[in-house]
Design an enzyme around this catalytic site. Structure first.
Site, PDB file in Angstrom:
ATOM      1  N   PHE A 158       1.976   7.852  -1.869  1.00 20.95           N
ATOM      2  CA  PHE A 158       1.206   6.664  -1.519  1.00 20.95           C
ATOM      3  C   PHE A 158      -0.234   6.842  -1.946  1.00 20.95           C
ATOM      4  CE2 PHE A 158       4.418   7.035   1.975  1.00 20.95           C
ATOM      5  CZ  PHE A 158       5.354   6.359   1.256  1.00 20.95           C
ATOM      6  N   TRP A 204       0.848  -1.200   0.000  1.00 22.34           N
ATOM      7  CA  TRP A 204       0.000   0.000   0.000  1.00 22.34           C
ATOM      8  C   TRP A 204       0.887   1.256   0.000  1.00 22.34           C
ATOM      9  CZ3 TRP A 204      -0.519   4.189   3.293  1.00 22.34           C
ATOM     10  CH2 TRP A 204      -1.624   5.000   3.073  1.00 22.34           C
ATOM     11  N   HIS A 205       2.019   1.161   0.706  1.00 19.90           N
ATOM     12  CA  HIS A 205       2.890   2.331   0.792  1.00 19.90           C
ATOM     13  C   HIS A 205       3.625   2.611  -0.511  1.00 19.90           C
ATOM     14  CE1 HIS A 205       2.212   2.092   5.146  1.00 19.90           C
ATOM     15  NE2 HIS A 205       2.567   3.359   5.153  1.00 19.90           N
ATOM     16  N   GLY A 206       3.828   1.596  -1.311  1.00 18.68           N
ATOM     17  CA  GLY A 206       4.514   1.848  -2.575  1.00 18.68           C
ATOM     18  C   GLY A 206       4.669   0.578  -3.381  1.00 18.68           C
TER      19      GLY A 206
END
Lengths: 468, 392
Positions: free
Chosen positions: A468, A314-316
């Site tokens: 993000f 989800w963060h990257g």
């Protein structure tokens, strides 16, 4: 558009505040400015945002109306899948074809990542699931849902607001003096976190990660990751505070997102204090539906791994984020398997040291562009020898940044908890003596002026969490 | 979509007041001194986007954002205050291409922030191949000039990096510091190479003399990038000795004066102490280009003419230089009837091909002086000039 820019602070924000006060249609004003805010940075991707709103409005209404449980489940699954498909295409398509399948497609043939897509898609999913679970009634109009999903303070970097938390306020709320003062106070503090601290230590972190890792002295590598550890906290916590503050000004209450995460004594505690709106989202919409800790140790560990693998992604969309997620997942499993018991028995200082070391190693994975860079950087941190020509700490930090870094370390602790600033409930402001209010307003003003000096003199650094 | 959303008068008044205060920098845009900002930052400010610029909304908004950045009221003053505070309060360099030591010495390490150590690299890691090429080109130029009866001098003021390499602070990478100190101990690599290959031209590089004097008060003003103090005076004396200009310019005692620092790139001006020499009063400086430059080379802007009342010689010179030229020329001028100075960086290919030929005729020059500091020898501007400046 980001909050710490000239365009936002001196053009967009005053224009919005004046319109919000003077025009009778508060929601329409808030929605119009939110769409303008998104269009300012993302242009035609505004159509995508509106399409997501419309799609979720229709599916939410259908889920609510369906009487058959099976049909409701099918509808909510379809809705969640469509949201995830949008996220997957815009955020993960490039990663899939280039990194996973090694197809080397040119960048221009890949979709551009619209800012904040991860946040507004997660809010959309929470809306559908809450309606499905009957924990929230569906939006009465598409405008209500549009305002919930697109509201500019939290649109592109959170906190992730649940629909149920703001559903009532969308229709009925009060914009009164004390919440407005509290909101301005939180906004000023958030702006100061971002502009006065995060942006300054970012220069140090960037310099450390820009240098070839094999030339870094261990002290420099630690300084660099310390700076990044502070940068990411003050950047993100600052943005969250600004969002929460603007929400208060508009009459909304957004959830708190950070609670001094670096004072934790375990990774488990860290995730109760760091990006709280995201961790609770993953808990409620993924971990618990997967079975949570109800199926025995092995099942719990598997669920933790799955949750943190997806949290990393989800963060990257990069292997380094996957590694970061799995690293945290592994530590959580270890803690649950017995490390937590040990951490409660050892002196607190060692538990803190464990937490900080683990978090900083994790941030190396998070900050590095590639896994190999992360590995080289970690080697530099734990190298026992150093050459005479190695990059020394004073090459990447100046006096001003050193002072800011020291100040940032202080503010990682709950020092503000000892002042009036800690009060999250505006009732404390309303009971405040006038002299104290004057002091607070003076502090807000001074912070604004100081931040303005930094903003106007050209300090520019996009928020980390925007990607993000 | 309006509903029961209440708003108290206190909240409204507070928000309107905040909006008004926040909007001040934008509301006062008409009063902003755009001209001063453009001049200070040496660039054109962004124009307000037109409606058609919003054909691509992202591009239109981006331009609007840049317009606001460039035009909001008070930026220049705030920027000056901020840079000054960085410099004075924290003892830091306010821009990446400047290094400030704890002892107050300021070094300019590059002309551009994108490559903040370019000048250091050039001085401390000189390219011998290129320097040899420059020496050969200088020999050719010297030979051509001699056909005109003109003497070529290569004047190299030692830069601050060379003279004070041992005082580069720890903010400069240790590998740079070691290389710079090593080069400085060898009195500079590039000037030595030029001297050893000099054929028909003189090389003036008084490193030892300047190094001996470097710690005398205000010899090289520590806050300044250039040297307009005793160092420039001593450099002129060294030049006259090598160039065969008789007479001494050190007879009158200099006075210690307060002057404005020379570069705006740090974001603010400073007052500094520097020695001022009375003989400079004999030199009349005309900063506008001569009429023949204006008519034949209209793109050349950075020129000045120095006419001296009682010169030490009857010689006349064309001085082609980098930024150091503006500070050294008033001292050199006392040795010449007239010096025409031109910043070599302002010469493009078409100007370089013709300027020298025309200038020699128009000024009746007896000498051509190429003046570049030792960290500026290995640059494109000198190579470009030497490549294109063929005399017929």
């Amino acid at each position: 558009m980001i909050f710490s820019t000239t365009a936002f602070l001196y053009f967009f924000l005053p224009l919005f505040l004046a319109a919000y006060v003077l025009l009778p249609w508060k929601n329409l004003t808030a929605l119009s400015f939110s769409l303008l805010f998104f269009a300012w940075g993302e242009g035609v991707y505004l159509i995508l945002l509106l399409a997501v709103v419309w799609m979720n409005f229709l599916i939410g209404a259908a889920v609510h109306k369906a009487e058959n449980d099976k049909l409701r489940r099918i509808l909510v699954c379809a809705g969640v899948s469509l949201n995830l498909a949008v996220l997957a295409y815009f955020k993960y398509w490039g990663f899939l074809v280039n990194d996973v399948l090694a197809m080397s497609l040119p960048a221009e043939s890949l979709p551009i990542l619209p800012l904040g897509i991860s946040f507004f898609i997660f809010q959309s999913i929470s809306y559908l699931v809450d309606v499905y679970r009957r924990e929230a009634t569906p939006a009465q109009s598409v405008y209500d849902l549009a305002l919930y999903i697109a509201m500019f303070p939290q649109l592109i970097a959170g906190p992730i607001v649940r629909y149920g938390d703001v559903a009532c306020a969308l229709r009925q709320r009060a914009v009164s003096f004390f919440p407005v003062v509290r909101g301005l106070q939180l906004f000023a503090m958030g702006l100061a976190f971002k502009v006065l601290i995060a942006n300054q230590v970012a220069v140090v972190a960037d310099a450390a990660f820009a240098a070839p890792a094999d030339q870094l002295a261990p002290s420099t590598a630690w300084l660099g990751i310390t700076a990044y550890t502070l940068q990411i906290f003050f950047d993100f916590a600052g943005y969250s505070l600004m969002a929460i503050g603007l929400g208060r000004v508009m009459g909304f209450r957004f959830p708190r997102n950070f609670n001094h995460p670096y004072v934790s004594r375990s990774i488990t505690e860290f995730w109760r204090r760091w990006h709280m709106s995201l961790s609770s989202w993953f808990r409620d919409y993924l971990y618990i539906p997967l079975g949570g800790n109800r199926g025995g140790a092995v099942s719990t560990y598997r669920n933790l791994f799955v949750v943190f693998l997806l949290c990393g992604l989800w963060h990257g969309a990069a292997w380094s984020f996957v590694a970061w997620g799995l690293f945290h997942g592994s530590l959580l499993v270890l803690e649950r398997a017995g490390l937590n018991r040990l951490l409660t028995k050892i002196p607190e200082v060692f538990a803190h040291l464990y937490l900080l070391t683990a978090v900083m190693i994790g941030w190396v994975l998070f900050r590095a562009d590639t896994l190999s860079q992360a590995w080289s950087y970690l080697q530099a941190m734990f190298r026992t020898t150093t050459s005479l020509a190695a990059v020394g700490p004073w090459e990447i930090i100046n006096h001003q940044q050193a002072w800011v870094l020291a100040l940032a370390v202080v503010f990682c602790f709950p020092v503000l908890e000892r002042t009036r600033w800690r009060q999250w409930d505006e009732t404390s402001v309303s009971t405040m003596p006038t002299s104290a209010l004057v002091v607070d307003v003076t502090v807000i003003t001074l912070l604004f002026i100081l931040c303005s000096v930094f903003v106007l003199s050209g300090t520019y650094n996009p928020f980390i969490y925007f990607r993000f | 979509m309006s509903g029961p959303i209440r708003q108290t008068p206190g909240a409204s008044a507070t928000l309107l007041l905040v909006a008004l205060v926040l909007a001040v920098p934008v509301l006062l845009i008409p009063l902003a001194d755009d001209e001063a900002r453009a001049e200070w930052e040496k660039r054109s400010l962004v124009e307000l986007p037109s409606i058609s610029d919003f054909g691509s909304p992202k591009a239109g908004f981006a331009q609007l954002g840049e317009y606001l950045n460039d035009h909001v009221f008070g930026v220049l003053a705030v920027n000056r205050a901020y840079r000054r505070a960085q410099f004075e309060l924290f003892g830091d360099a306010p821009i990446p291409n400047v290094v400030r030591g704890d002892d107050g010495l300021v070094f300019l390490t590059s002309h551009g922030a994108n490559y903040p150590r370019a000048t250091l690299n050039r001085f401390c890691s000189p390219n011998s191949f290129r320097i040899k090429g420059i020496a050969r080109s200088l020999a050719n130029l010297s030979e051509e000039l001699r056909r005109y009866g003109v003497q070529l001098h290569v004047a190299i003021p030692p830069s601050k990096i060379a003279l004070y390499a041992d005082r580069l602070p720890p903010t400069v990478p240790v590998r740079h510091r070691h290389r710079c100190q090593s080069i400085a101990q060898k009195r500079g690599f590039a000037p030595d190479l030029l001297s050893s290959m000099a054929e028909g031209y003189s090389v003036i590089y008084p490193f030892e003399e300047q190094f001996r004097l470097r710690d005398t008060p205000h010899f090289y003003p520590p806050e300044n990038f250039h040297a307009d103090s005793r160092s420039t005076h001593e450099f002129a004396r060294s030049f006259f000795r090598v160039a065969g200009i008789a007479g001494d310019i050190s007879g009158l005692e200099p006075s210690l004066e307060t002057v404005r620092a020379d570069l705006k790139m740090m974001g603010f001006s400073r007052d500094i102490k520097a020695w001022r020499y009375r003989y400079r009063q004999q030199v009349k400086i005309t900063r506008s280009p001569p009429s023949w430059v204006l008519s034949q080379f209209p793109t050349i802007k950075v020129t000045a003419t120095y006419d001296t009342e009682r010169p030490l010689s009857r010689r006349r010179a064309v001085l082609l230089s980098d930024s150091f030229g503006a500070f050294v020329a008033p001292h050199l001028a006392i040795g010449f009837e007239q010096i025409l100075r031109l910043n070599i960086k302002s010469l493009g290919k078409p100007e370089a091909e013709q300027f020298l030929t025309v200038a020699l005729k128009k000024t009746a020059a007896t000498d051509v002086i190429l003046l570049l500091h030792d960290a500026g020898l290995d640059t494109g501007s000198l190579q470009r000039f030497l490549e294109y400046s063929g005399l017929p």
